[in-house]
Structure formats: structure tokens, C-alpha cells
Scaffold this active site. Structure first.
Site, PDB file in Angstrom:
ATOM      1  CB  ILE A 115      -0.953   0.000   1.204  1.00 43.16           C
ATOM      2  CG1 ILE A 115      -1.927  -1.170   1.094  1.00 43.16           C
ATOM      3  CG2 ILE A 115      -1.709   1.321   1.289  1.00 43.16           C
ATOM      4  CD1 ILE A 115      -2.795  -1.365   2.321  1.00 43.16           C
ATOM      5  CB  VAL A 163       3.169   0.430   9.774  1.00 42.22           C
ATOM      6  CG1 VAL A 163       4.299   1.322   9.294  1.00 42.22           C
ATOM      7  CG2 VAL A 163       2.320   1.174  10.806  1.00 42.22           C
ATOM      8  CG  ASP A 173      -9.976   5.360   6.663  1.00 40.58           C
ATOM      9  OD1 ASP A 173     -11.143   5.796   6.714  1.00 40.58           O
ATOM     10  OD2 ASP A 173      -9.675   4.257   6.157  1.00 40.58           O
ATOM     11  CB  SER A 193      -1.721   2.023   8.897  1.00 38.11           C
ATOM     12  OG  SER A 193      -1.467   2.887   9.999  1.00 38.11           O
ATOM     13  NE  ARG A 194      -6.018  -2.304  11.771  1.00 38.12           N
ATOM     14  CZ  ARG A 194      -6.199  -3.620  11.862  1.00 38.12           C
ATOM     15  NH1 ARG A 194      -5.490  -4.449  11.120  1.00 38.12           N
ATOM     16  NH2 ARG A 194      -7.094  -4.116  12.699  1.00 38.12           N
ATOM     17  CG  HIS A 228     -10.689   1.124   9.253  1.00 39.93           C
ATOM     18  ND1 HIS A 228     -10.071   0.523  10.325  1.00 39.93           N
ATOM     19  CD2 HIS A 228      -9.928   0.790   8.171  1.00 39.93           C
ATOM     20  CE1 HIS A 228      -9.002  -0.145   9.929  1.00 39.93           C
ATOM     21  NE2 HIS A 228      -8.897   0.009   8.619  1.00 39.93           N
ATOM     22  CG  ASP A 247       9.263  -0.635   5.104  1.00 44.64           C
ATOM     23  OD1 ASP A 247       9.572  -1.547   5.909  1.00 44.64           O
ATOM     24  OD2 ASP A 247       8.221  -0.672   4.417  1.00 44.64           O
ATOM     25  CD  GLU A 262     -10.747   1.397  13.523  1.00 47.72           C
ATOM     26  OE1 GLU A 262     -11.016   0.566  12.655  1.00 47.72           O
ATOM     27  OE2 GLU A 262      -9.953   2.332  13.342  1.00 47.72           O
TER      28      GLU A 262
END
Length: 331
Positions: free
Chosen positions: A158, A208, A261, A236-237, A298, A177, A266
Site C-alpha cells: 500500500i 504499517v 481513517d 493503517s491501524r 476506516h 521501512d 474505533e
């Protein structure tokens, strides 16, 4: 006939599920429940199992052995993230765990680019003014993407796609990275540390996986390294950013804005209707009051192609394992 059960199925997934079932002569049944120990018995009599959820299966590892005792060979998530699954416990029970690591890198990458463009053009701030019938533009001069440095943390499938999109728009792209991908070096420059990236970037774009090393990756000290006119984008998260620290940084003017997002906690909010309620999550409530913050529930993955791919790839993997084959998506 082979029978597969899919948990937490949405209405928009049904067309793809029906088409796959007909094409492969497999019975695919669905429900709208998350997979937890209390719903595990629904899998009795099935040959394969597919889940999709944002809350953890649970702390009782015996649920995985229960699946194996039912005759199941695998546990498949039709998402990229598998942090909801206790993979060691599943493997100890003899289950093969698979995911869909690349259902559509473009879907999330395009979301990150779109949110970045909204931030740098001050569109949220203009929306706020216009909502108050204030049509002045003073103080909201925008920046062009080609004048900016975009820093991508996590340049995998991504993040690499996002790098190509940002590069195509004329931005300078840098990346941090732990794995460097030579095929991306025509569109980005790697930096040696996260700190280097945070200091240089006008936009910090997160892509990530969620694991022990990425939880709290962006905390208070990290945010203080960013430029005061820089933005952060998280597609991502949620736990990658410490929300308390982000709220504090935005209030103090340490960064210019954020597009989120995904946020910590969440699962208690997203894809639910809380209209007219007082939100119990005070951090999210504060972020929603900030005109320089964009929150979406999300939905970076939520495109026509991504939804179809998540269904098709997950079911393909289940059928492969049931037939004794191997998949590249196993952990």
C-alpha cells in the site's frame, strides 16, 4: 458439497459471494456476527471458515482447538490485518491462518492521497467557514503538492502504491521501512530512521501493519519532531498513533492537522450510527470538533474492486486448503 461459513458479512459483499459460490460449486453461508467463542458453534458442519472483524476473537485459546475438533483445517481473515487472531494458538491447534494482504493497494493508497489533498488545500477549514456563511479566504492559502515532501512510513504494497501516486503528482517522496524495496527507488528516497523522516516531511503518511513494534509508533516525542505546518495521515491501524498525544499536539499547534481513517478504540464507533448521542470516547469527540482534522470510519478499503477481491481471494484460499493445497497467504 463443500460448505464454507462466512462471519460478519455485509450486504454489499453478498453479490460477490454468490457469484464465487456459483462459479466454484460451493455452498457459502453467511451471518452478520463476529467470530468469538460464544459464536464458534455456528461453524459446526462446515468445511471452511472466513471472518472479518475489528475486535479480537478473545482471550480463550481453546476456541482454536474447538475449530480443529470440528474438523476445520483453517481460519481465514478476508482482510490484511490479522491482529484479531491469536496466530500461535491457531497454529498450535493445527489450523492454517490466512489473510488477504493485497486486496487492492490502490484503494487505501488513493484514500491517503485524497485526504492529503484535502488537508493541504485547507478544504476542511473552508467547509467550516462556509458552514457559518463566511466566504472569506484570508489566512487559508493552500500549498501545492509538488512543493511538498511526503514521508511514507511503511513502504510495502500500500505504501509503495501511495509513493507512486504522490510522485506522479510531483511531490518529493521519502520513506522509512525496515525492508527496502529496490523497485521503488525510482519514486522515493529511503531515510535511515523514523526520526529523520518526521523532521523532513511536510506530510507523514502511515501504512504499517499493526504489531508490537508499530503500536504507539507515533507518540508525543515523535509528534514534537514534526514541522509545525506538517500534516499526518493514518490509513493503517488506529493504535499506531497515540491518540492522547495527537490531541495534545493539535491543541498546542505542534502540527497543522490530521486525516484519520482509523483511530484507537474505533470498534466501539465505526460502522455504527451514534447520531444524537454523547460520544463516550472523549478523544474522538475532541478531534471531531477540530476543523483541521478529518475523520473517516476506516473506509480506505471500501471500493468496488477491493470488496470483490477480499471475498474472492479469501474464499479461493479456503477452498485450496480444504483440497489439501497450499496458499501464499498463510502465516
Amino acid at each position: 458439497m463443500t460448505k464454507i461459513l462466512m462471519y460478519s458479512v455485509r450486504d454489499d459483499e453478498q453479490a460477490a459471494i454468490k457469484a464465487w459460490a456459483q462459479a466454484n460449486d460451493v455452498q457459502v453461508d453467511t451471518n452478520d456476527l463476529e467470530f468469538h467463542p460464544q459464536t464458534a458453534d455456528l461453524a459446526k458442519g462446515y468445511d471452511g471458515l472466513v471472518i472479518q472483524q475489528r475486535s479480537a476473537i478473545g482471550d480463550d485459546p481453546s476456541v482454536y482447538q474447538k475449530l480443529a475438533d470440528m474438523g476445520l483445517k483453517q481460519l481465514t481473515s478476508r482482510t490484511a490485518g490479522v491482529d484479531t487472531i491469536d496466530i500461535p494458538a491457531a497454529k498450535a491447534a493445527g489450523l492454517t491462518v490466512t489473510n488477504v494482504p493485497a486486496y487492492s493497494p490502490n484503494s487505501v493508497a488513493e484514500m491517503a492521497v485524497a485526504q492529503t489533498m484535502r488537508l493541504i488545500r485547507n478544504l476542511e477549514l473552508f467547509d467550516s467557514r462556509i458552514g457559518q456563511q463566511n466566504f472569506q479566504w484570508a489566512g487559508l492559502q493552500a500549498r501545492e503538492i509538488r512543493s511538498l515532501t511526503v514521508g511514507i512510513i511503511g513502504a510495502g504494497r500500500i505504501g509503495g502504491t501511495a509513493a507512486r501516486l504522490f510522485h506522479g503528482l510531483g511531490a518529493k517522496v521519502i520513506a522509512y521501512d525496515v525492508v527496502r524495496h529496490p523497485e521503488l527507488e525510482d519514486v522515493l528516497t529511503y531515510v535511515d530512521t523514523k526520526e529523520d523522516l518526521l523532521k523532513q516531511a511536510d506530510v507523514v503518511d502511515l501504512h504499517v501493519d499493526l504489531n508490537e513494534t508499530s503500536k504507539g509508533l507515533i507518540d508525543g516525542p515523535a509528534l514534537k519532531l514534526m514541522k509545525s505546518d506538517a500534516f499526518i495521515v493514518n490509513a493503517s491501524r488506529g493504535p499506531v498513533i497515540v491518540t492522547d498525544a495527537l490531541v495534545a499536539a493539535l491543541k498546542a499547534g505542534e502540527i497543522a492537522g490530521a486525516a484519520l481513517d482509523t483511530v484507537e478504540g474505533e470498534q466501539a464507533l465505526f460502522n455504527q450510527n451514534h447520531q444524537g448521542e454523547v460520544l463516550q470516547d472523549t478523544n474522538v469527540a475532541q478531534l471531531m470538533q477540530m476543523p483541521n482534522v478529518i475523520i473517516t470510519p476506516h473506509v480506505g478499503f471500501y471500493t468496488n474492486l477491493a470488496v470483490k477481491n477480499m471475498v474472492d481471494i479469501s474464499l479461493d484460499d479456503v477452498l485450496t486448503i480444504i483440497k489439501g493445497g497450499q496458499t501464499d497467504h498463510a502465516f
